[in-house]
Motif scaffolding. Sequence first.
Motif, PDB file in Angstrom:
ATOM      1  N   VAL A  66       0.880  -1.161   0.000  1.00  0.00           N
ATOM      2  CA  VAL A  66       0.000   0.000   0.000  1.00  0.00           C
ATOM      3  C   VAL A  66       0.920   1.213   0.000  1.00  0.00           C
ATOM      4  CG1 VAL A  66      -1.796   1.214   1.279  1.00  0.00           C
ATOM      5  CG2 VAL A  66      -1.666  -1.290   1.384  1.00  0.00           C
ATOM      6  N   GLY A  67       0.802   2.041  -1.026  1.00  0.00           N
ATOM      7  CA  GLY A  67       1.688   3.196  -1.119  1.00  0.00           C
ATOM      8  C   GLY A  67       2.085   3.414  -2.563  1.00  0.00           C
ATOM      9  N   LEU A  68       3.234   4.005  -2.754  1.00  0.00           N
ATOM     10  CA  LEU A  68       3.667   4.361  -4.113  1.00  0.00           C
ATOM     11  C   LEU A  68       3.808   3.146  -5.019  1.00  0.00           C
ATOM     12  CD1 LEU A  68       6.377   7.169  -3.907  1.00  0.00           C
ATOM     13  CD2 LEU A  68       4.254   7.156  -5.209  1.00  0.00           C
ATOM     14  N   ASP A  69       4.341   2.048  -4.491  1.00  0.00           N
ATOM     15  CA  ASP A  69       4.505   0.838  -5.305  1.00  0.00           C
ATOM     16  C   ASP A  69       3.164   0.385  -5.881  1.00  0.00           C
ATOM     17  OD1 ASP A  69       7.212   0.387  -5.294  1.00  0.00           O
ATOM     18  OD2 ASP A  69       7.180  -0.751  -3.425  1.00  0.00           O
ATOM     19  N   GLY A  70       2.165   0.332  -5.016  1.00  0.00           N
ATOM     20  CA  GLY A  70       0.838  -0.108  -5.448  1.00  0.00           C
ATOM     21  C   GLY A  70       0.237   0.861  -6.462  1.00  0.00           C
ATOM     22  N   TRP A  71       0.396   2.147  -6.183  1.00  0.00           N
ATOM     23  CA  TRP A  71      -0.156   3.178  -7.072  1.00  0.00           C
ATOM     24  C   TRP A  71       0.500   3.095  -8.456  1.00  0.00           C
ATOM     25  CZ3 TRP A  71       2.017   7.867  -9.087  1.00  0.00           C
ATOM     26  CH2 TRP A  71       1.075   8.740  -9.649  1.00  0.00           C
ATOM     27  N   LEU A  72       1.822   2.936  -8.468  1.00  0.00           N
ATOM     28  CA  LEU A  72       2.539   2.833  -9.739  1.00  0.00           C
ATOM     29  C   LEU A  72       2.107   1.590 -10.507  1.00  0.00           C
ATOM     30  CD1 LEU A  72       6.142   3.932  -8.658  1.00  0.00           C
ATOM     31  CD2 LEU A  72       4.603   5.160 -10.208  1.00  0.00           C
ATOM     32  N   ALA A  73       1.900   0.491  -9.782  1.00  0.00           N
ATOM     33  CA  ALA A  73       1.498  -0.755 -10.426  1.00  0.00           C
ATOM     34  C   ALA A  73       0.121  -0.618 -11.055  1.00  0.00           C
ATOM     35  CB  ALA A  73       1.495  -1.876  -9.398  1.00  0.00           C
ATOM     36  N   ARG A  74      -0.790   0.043 -10.304  1.00  0.00           N
ATOM     37  CA  ARG A  74      -2.150   0.222 -10.841  1.00  0.00           C
ATOM     38  C   ARG A  74      -2.124   1.100 -12.092  1.00  0.00           C
ATOM     39  NH1 ARG A  74      -3.314   0.253  -5.447  1.00  0.00           N
ATOM     40  NH2 ARG A  74      -3.202   2.511  -5.293  1.00  0.00           N
ATOM     41  N   ARG A  75      -1.298   2.121 -12.061  1.00  0.00           N
ATOM     42  CA  ARG A  75      -1.193   3.021 -13.225  1.00  0.00           C
ATOM     43  C   ARG A  75      -0.665   2.274 -14.436  1.00  0.00           C
ATOM     44  NH1 ARG A  75       1.268   8.869 -13.111  1.00  0.00           N
ATOM     45  NH2 ARG A  75       0.940   8.442 -15.301  1.00  0.00           N
ATOM     46  N   ARG A  76       0.322   1.378 -14.180  1.00  0.00           N
ATOM     47  CA  ARG A  76       0.901   0.612 -15.291  1.00  0.00           C
ATOM     48  C   ARG A  76      -0.130  -0.332 -15.894  1.00  0.00           C
ATOM     49  NH1 ARG A  76       5.213  -1.109 -12.251  1.00  0.00           N
ATOM     50  NH2 ARG A  76       6.292   0.855 -11.975  1.00  0.00           N
ATOM     51  N   GLU A  77      -0.952  -0.919 -15.000  1.00  0.00           N
ATOM     52  CA  GLU A  77      -1.962  -1.866 -15.483  1.00  0.00           C
ATOM     53  C   GLU A  77      -3.080  -1.165 -16.254  1.00  0.00           C
ATOM     54  OE1 GLU A  77      -3.129  -3.984 -11.998  1.00  0.00           O
ATOM     55  OE2 GLU A  77      -1.262  -5.142 -11.967  1.00  0.00           O
ATOM     56  N   GLU A  78      -3.379   0.091 -15.857  1.00  0.00           N
ATOM     57  CA  GLU A  78      -4.448   0.837 -16.530  1.00  0.00           C
ATOM     58  C   GLU A  78      -4.041   1.293 -17.921  1.00  0.00           C
ATOM     59  OE1 GLU A  78      -5.243   3.965 -13.788  1.00  0.00           O
ATOM     60  OE2 GLU A  78      -6.263   2.606 -12.383  1.00  0.00           O
ATOM     61  N   LYS A  79      -2.741   1.418 -18.155  1.00  0.00           N
ATOM     62  CA  LYS A  79      -2.271   1.888 -19.459  1.00  0.00           C
ATOM     63  C   LYS A  79      -2.576   0.839 -20.527  1.00  0.00           C
ATOM     64  CE  LYS A  79       1.374   5.141 -18.365  1.00  0.00           C
ATOM     65  NZ  LYS A  79       2.826   5.348 -18.311  1.00  0.00           N
ATOM     66  N   PRO A  80      -3.044   1.276 -21.693  1.00  0.00           N
ATOM     67  CA  PRO A  80      -3.365   0.297 -22.730  1.00  0.00           C
ATOM     68  C   PRO A  80      -2.108  -0.369 -23.308  1.00  0.00           C
ATOM     69  CG  PRO A  80      -3.655   2.549 -23.538  1.00  0.00           C
ATOM     70  CD  PRO A  80      -3.301   2.667 -22.101  1.00  0.00           C
TER      71      PRO A  80
END
Lengths: 175, 161
Positions: free
Chosen positions: B147-161
């Motif tokens: 929970v934190g930057l790692d998770g946020w970065l991972a979610r952003r990467r997954e959302e990218k097409p």
Amino acid sequence: MALVRRIPGSRSLPGWPLAALRDACLVAALASGLGLAVNALRPGGLPLLAEKEYEILVPCSEVQGEADALEPDHPALREARTLLLDARSAEEFQAWHAPGATHLPYDYLEPVSPGALKRVLQSGAARVVVIGDGADPDSGEQLARELAGKGIRHVGYVRGGAAALRQAGAAGRAP
Amino acid sequence: MKRCLAWRGHPWLALPARVYLAAVFLLACWHKLAHPESFAVDIATYQILPLALVNPLAIALPWVELAAGLLLLVGFRARAAALLVAGMMLMFSVAIALALSKGLDMSCGCFASQGAAEDPISGLTVLPDLGWLLLAVYVFLCDHTPVGLDGWLARRREEKP
């Protein structure tokens, strides 16, 4: 580069412990480098190499217990169940020591080692008498008080130390 | 074991552990960063390292503690930070155990440089270090989607097409 890889630890990345280890090494290296750079730029920064040994202030061992002051001709010094301890340096002990005395050099900066304490406890002696250098403060008195402080009972020291004992001709008992 | 490690609740359970470890390390590094000369004396008192390594360690270690604390707090490379914390705790525990075995009457120098009379080391000094070591190992092994930057970065990467 490990820092820009996918999150270490995701189940799809079986090598996450290695990635975490790589990242840890990288973070340690970067932080150390930053620390060294800041120290170099800081006025009065610590020299990278210490020029001389640090003077470590180790407190003197606590002298707590009460010890009896015995005259050099005290009969207890000749009793078979008395353990005679010589607190002086190895050179002084070699030069002369009371027959039967055990060498236990006293260091003002170091507490008596647990091993030495165990040997005293296991000696089965009814009384412990310490022979010191007779100086002021007397190493014999210091060691005797330290032993008493550590729970050893019936501890005394020779008033005047080894010199007084030798002068009195009371050279303990046969070894 | 695998099922246990994969439990989805771990990141939330690890969060207070991370924040606690971060607070400990940020507090621990503060005095050492400000006074590396005092920390160097503390290191020298252990009588383990050669003189040539005392000052470099006194300069570098507080910054590693700071980095580990900040990374744990924001949750960026949290497992790497937990690994660093575990390594440092192991190192500190061994150093204290060696000092105790030598009969040194000294302060541990863990947080601020204090005299041995104020804060002498004992067998109990190692206990908090071992507790923090266990927490760090838990974060390292179980905090798989921090929970934190790692998770946020991972979610952003997954959302990218």
